[in-house]
Design a protein around this motif. Sequence first.
Motif, PDB file in Angstrom:
ATOM      1  N   ARG A   1       0.888  -1.267   0.046  1.00  0.00           N
ATOM      2  CA  ARG A   1      -0.125   0.148   0.094  1.00  0.00           C
ATOM      3  C   ARG A   1       0.946   1.313  -0.083  1.00  0.00           C
ATOM      4  NH1 ARG A   1      -3.180  -1.278   3.894  1.00  0.00           N
ATOM      5  NH2 ARG A   1      -4.813  -2.156   2.747  1.00  0.00           N
ATOM      6  N   GLU A   2       2.019   1.289   0.509  1.00  0.00           N
ATOM      7  CA  GLU A   2       2.934   2.488   0.766  1.00  0.00           C
ATOM      8  C   GLU A   2       3.914   2.669  -0.527  1.00  0.00           C
ATOM      9  OE1 GLU A   2       2.300   4.357   3.128  1.00  0.00           O
ATOM     10  OE2 GLU A   2       1.079   2.944   4.214  1.00  0.00           O
ATOM     11  N   LEU A   3       3.664   1.740  -1.686  1.00  0.00           N
ATOM     12  CA  LEU A   3       4.568   1.785  -2.676  1.00  0.00           C
ATOM     13  C   LEU A   3       4.322   3.249  -3.481  1.00  0.00           C
ATOM     14  CD1 LEU A   3       4.153  -1.614  -4.138  1.00  0.00           C
ATOM     15  CD2 LEU A   3       6.422  -0.632  -3.497  1.00  0.00           C
ATOM     16  N   PRO A   4       5.524   3.614  -3.796  1.00  0.00           N
ATOM     17  CA  PRO A   4       5.335   5.025  -4.665  1.00  0.00           C
ATOM     18  C   PRO A   4       4.864   4.596  -6.059  1.00  0.00           C
ATOM     19  CG  PRO A   4       7.704   4.320  -4.635  1.00  0.00           C
ATOM     20  CD  PRO A   4       6.923   3.218  -3.854  1.00  0.00           C
ATOM     21  N   ALA A   5       4.371   5.830  -6.889  1.00  0.00           N
ATOM     22  CA  ALA A   5       3.788   5.394  -7.992  1.00  0.00           C
ATOM     23  C   ALA A   5       5.049   4.997  -9.027  1.00  0.00           C
ATOM     24  CB  ALA A   5       3.163   6.731  -8.639  1.00  0.00           C
ATOM     25  N   GLY A   6       4.827   4.195  -9.899  1.00  0.00           N
ATOM     26  CA  GLY A   6       6.021   3.827 -10.797  1.00  0.00           C
ATOM     27  C   GLY A   6       6.979   2.644 -10.104  1.00  0.00           C
ATOM     28  N   ALA A   7       6.062   1.684  -9.246  1.00  0.00           N
ATOM     29  CA  ALA A   7       7.003   0.842  -8.466  1.00  0.00           C
ATOM     30  C   ALA A   7       6.576  -0.559  -8.972  1.00  0.00           C
ATOM     31  CB  ALA A   7       7.143   1.221  -7.414  1.00  0.00           C
ATOM     32  N   HIS A   8       7.576  -1.463  -9.074  1.00  0.00           N
ATOM     33  CA  HIS A   8       7.193  -2.968  -9.080  1.00  0.00           C
ATOM     34  C   HIS A   8       7.691  -3.233  -7.465  1.00  0.00           C
ATOM     35  CE1 HIS A   8       6.544  -3.232 -13.242  1.00  0.00           C
ATOM     36  NE2 HIS A   8       7.478  -2.563 -13.431  1.00  0.00           N
ATOM     37  N   PHE A   9       7.220  -4.765  -7.201  1.00  0.00           N
ATOM     38  CA  PHE A   9       7.730  -5.187  -5.947  1.00  0.00           C
ATOM     39  C   PHE A   9       7.818  -6.723  -5.911  1.00  0.00           C
ATOM     40  CE2 PHE A   9       3.294  -5.995  -5.232  1.00  0.00           C
ATOM     41  CZ  PHE A   9       3.145  -6.981  -4.431  1.00  0.00           C
ATOM     42  N   ALA A  10       8.850  -7.271  -5.342  1.00  0.00           N
ATOM     43  CA  ALA A  10       8.958  -8.760  -5.230  1.00  0.00           C
ATOM     44  C   ALA A  10       8.811  -9.066  -3.888  1.00  0.00           C
ATOM     45  CB  ALA A  10       9.992  -8.936  -6.054  1.00  0.00           C
ATOM     46  N   VAL A  11       8.735 -10.344  -3.418  1.00  0.00           N
ATOM     47  CA  VAL A  11       8.811 -10.655  -2.142  1.00  0.00           C
ATOM     48  C   VAL A  11       9.625 -11.782  -1.719  1.00  0.00           C
ATOM     49  CG1 VAL A  11       7.386 -11.876  -0.285  1.00  0.00           C
ATOM     50  CG2 VAL A  11       6.351  -9.960  -1.486  1.00  0.00           C
ATOM     51  N   ALA A  12      10.566 -11.797  -0.807  1.00  0.00           N
ATOM     52  CA  ALA A  12      11.569 -12.889  -0.374  1.00  0.00           C
ATOM     53  C   ALA A  12      10.962 -13.478   1.001  1.00  0.00           C
ATOM     54  CB  ALA A  12      12.893 -12.346  -0.252  1.00  0.00           C
ATOM     55  N   GLY A  13      10.499 -14.360   1.106  1.00  0.00           N
ATOM     56  CA  GLY A  13      10.150 -15.087   2.298  1.00  0.00           C
ATOM     57  C   GLY A  13      11.472 -15.777   2.786  1.00  0.00           C
ATOM     58  N   ILE A  14      11.630 -15.676   4.223  1.00  0.00           N
ATOM     59  CA  ILE A  14      12.865 -16.315   4.803  1.00  0.00           C
ATOM     60  C   ILE A  14      12.405 -17.606   5.394  1.00  0.00           C
ATOM     61  CG2 ILE A  14      14.890 -16.019   5.952  1.00  0.00           C
ATOM     62  CD1 ILE A  14      14.674 -14.349   3.622  1.00  0.00           C
ATOM     63  N   GLY A  15      13.206 -18.622   5.244  1.00  0.00           N
ATOM     64  CA  GLY A  15      12.930 -19.958   5.776  1.00  0.00           C
ATOM     65  C   GLY A  15      11.601 -20.738   5.524  1.00  0.00           C
ATOM     66  N   LYS A  16      10.933 -20.902   6.595  1.00  0.00           N
ATOM     67  CA  LYS A  16       9.775 -21.895   6.326  1.00  0.00           C
ATOM     68  C   LYS A  16       8.376 -20.754   5.842  1.00  0.00           C
ATOM     69  CE  LYS A  16       8.039 -20.737  10.864  1.00  0.00           C
ATOM     70  NZ  LYS A  16       7.752 -21.685  12.518  1.00  0.00           N
ATOM     71  N   TYR A  17       8.717 -19.373   5.622  1.00  0.00           N
ATOM     72  CA  TYR A  17       7.703 -18.495   5.156  1.00  0.00           C
ATOM     73  C   TYR A  17       7.866 -18.478   3.568  1.00  0.00           C
ATOM     74  CZ  TYR A  17       8.015 -17.518  10.334  1.00  0.00           C
ATOM     75  OH  TYR A  17       7.888 -17.576  11.509  1.00  0.00           O
ATOM     76  N   GLN A  18       8.881 -18.851   3.037  1.00  0.00           N
ATOM     77  CA  GLN A  18       9.078 -18.710   1.639  1.00  0.00           C
ATOM     78  C   GLN A  18       7.885 -19.039   0.846  1.00  0.00           C
ATOM     79  OE1 GLN A  18      11.963 -21.010  -1.130  1.00  0.00           O
ATOM     80  NE2 GLN A  18      13.029 -19.050  -0.689  1.00  0.00           N
ATOM     81  N   TRP A  19       7.267 -20.031   0.748  1.00  0.00           N
ATOM     82  CA  TRP A  19       6.189 -20.390   0.085  1.00  0.00           C
ATOM     83  C   TRP A  19       5.005 -19.755   0.262  1.00  0.00           C
ATOM     84  CZ3 TRP A  19       9.107 -22.128  -3.716  1.00  0.00           C
ATOM     85  CH2 TRP A  19      10.220 -23.052  -3.303  1.00  0.00           C
ATOM     86  N   ALA A  20       4.615 -19.445   1.615  1.00  0.00           N
ATOM     87  CA  ALA A  20       3.451 -18.743   1.876  1.00  0.00           C
ATOM     88  C   ALA A  20       3.570 -17.317   1.459  1.00  0.00           C
ATOM     89  CB  ALA A  20       3.189 -18.796   3.384  1.00  0.00           C
ATOM     90  N   MET A  21       4.654 -16.733   1.673  1.00  0.00           N
ATOM     91  CA  MET A  21       4.698 -15.285   1.319  1.00  0.00           C
ATOM     92  C   MET A  21       5.074 -15.109  -0.189  1.00  0.00           C
ATOM     93  SD  MET A  21       4.054 -14.168   4.122  1.00  0.00           S
ATOM     94  CE  MET A  21       4.048 -12.454   3.504  1.00  0.00           C
ATOM     95  N   THR A  22       5.789 -15.932  -0.804  1.00  0.00           N
ATOM     96  CA  THR A  22       5.619 -15.620  -2.281  1.00  0.00           C
ATOM     97  C   THR A  22       4.283 -16.061  -3.151  1.00  0.00           C
ATOM     98  OG1 THR A  22       6.660 -17.886  -2.544  1.00  0.00           O
ATOM     99  CG2 THR A  22       8.491 -16.137  -2.291  1.00  0.00           C
ATOM    100  N   THR A  23       3.618 -17.228  -2.526  1.00  0.00           N
ATOM    101  CA  THR A  23       2.378 -17.369  -3.160  1.00  0.00           C
ATOM    102  C   THR A  23       1.285 -16.078  -3.088  1.00  0.00           C
ATOM    103  OG1 THR A  23       2.561 -19.749  -2.707  1.00  0.00           O
ATOM    104  CG2 THR A  23       0.437 -18.968  -3.013  1.00  0.00           C
ATOM    105  N   GLN A  24       1.520 -15.390  -1.840  1.00  0.00           N
ATOM    106  CA  GLN A  24       0.540 -14.311  -1.661  1.00  0.00           C
ATOM    107  C   GLN A  24       1.099 -13.164  -2.572  1.00  0.00           C
ATOM    108  OE1 GLN A  24       0.054 -13.312   2.636  1.00  0.00           O
ATOM    109  NE2 GLN A  24       0.694 -15.812   2.738  1.00  0.00           N
ATOM    110  N   SER A  25       2.472 -12.989  -3.075  1.00  0.00           N
ATOM    111  CA  SER A  25       2.969 -12.073  -3.879  1.00  0.00           C
ATOM    112  C   SER A  25       2.401 -12.368  -5.024  1.00  0.00           C
ATOM    113  CB  SER A  25       4.381 -11.987  -3.750  1.00  0.00           C
ATOM    114  OG  SER A  25       4.928 -11.038  -4.677  1.00  0.00           O
ATOM    115  N   ILE A  26       2.239 -13.514  -5.710  1.00  0.00           N
ATOM    116  CA  ILE A  26       1.825 -13.825  -6.720  1.00  0.00           C
ATOM    117  C   ILE A  26       0.339 -13.556  -6.882  1.00  0.00           C
ATOM    118  CG2 ILE A  26       1.179 -15.787  -8.483  1.00  0.00           C
ATOM    119  CD1 ILE A  26       3.511 -17.140  -7.241  1.00  0.00           C
TER     120      ILE A  26
END
Length: 316
Positions: free
Chosen positions: A229-254
């Motif tokens: 929500r806080e991203l400035p205009a003209g931005a892309h974002f990616a997510v790195a989920g660390i350890g056991k959170y990798q698959w849950a957080m990257t799936t939510q990013s998708i």
Amino acid sequence: MSSWNYTNSYEWMDRVTSMEPLIITCCCNGGMQGKETHPDLPETPEEIADSVYEAYIAGASVVHVHGRNPHNLGEVTMDPEVLYRINALIRERCPDIIINNTTGGGPTTTMEDRIRCLEALPEMASLNMGPDMSRFVVKAREEPLDHPHPAQEYDLCIPFTYGFIEQLAESMLEKRIIPEMEMYHSGQYWVAQSLIAKGLVKTPYLFQFVMGYQTSTYPTPENLIHMARELPAGAHFAVAGIGKYQWAMTTQSILLGGHVRVGLEDNLYLKRGLKLKNNAEAVAKIAHISWELNRDIATPQQAREMLGLSAVPSRY
């Protein structure tokens, strides 16, 4: 497709079946752990290039690389000659993958080395948006591995200041290296907005949300939406989920419309109790999840266009 307001309900509903292709970054090794934690975690330049090639074939369009000290493979190096050789070997195997070198390094990296490593001329480089505080134990590295060492405990804070971050950003701008702005929590938008105001970063901006790392934001759906929500205009974002959170957080990013980072630097496990075979298996898993969720996988050329990189890959 240009960036958009990821948290606008109406935009999301319009785009849910037509989101831009997913950019997969493979974080192939890292600066803290080596083969003492996983036999297929690449260390030498040749191993790194081979592992990246497998991930590239599986669908990675970006690779995030740490160098290892050739005289002590248990330790990270920021030597631009070592990184340049790694970049050259990757380019031989992967003609158009986007090469991203770390400036984060590892526990032994000096602040001077974080700037000097940019002489290896990656196309992209990580740029932390604030201090990095952590306490952890590196597992003992035992024979027959080269350069064995006992278990090591670290309790440290890497002092990324406004001024130092500006130095890194200015060096990247001069060398035409795209900064991947590493966000550990939303308070670091103060730093990002300062860089934007000073003209030290250019659109399209790329932010990476590091979630589940010590002193970063908690890895929850609510916090991911808040970060987006806080991203400035003209931005892309990616997510790195660390350890056991990798698959849950990257799936939510998708699902939200962001991009992803996976690989053995961040996580060693395919699922609970089962280690990944290699980096390629991590890339293949997230690519499969994305396909099931109706998002195509970005080719390196598509990723270059989205991120504002030259269509002509770097040469070494």
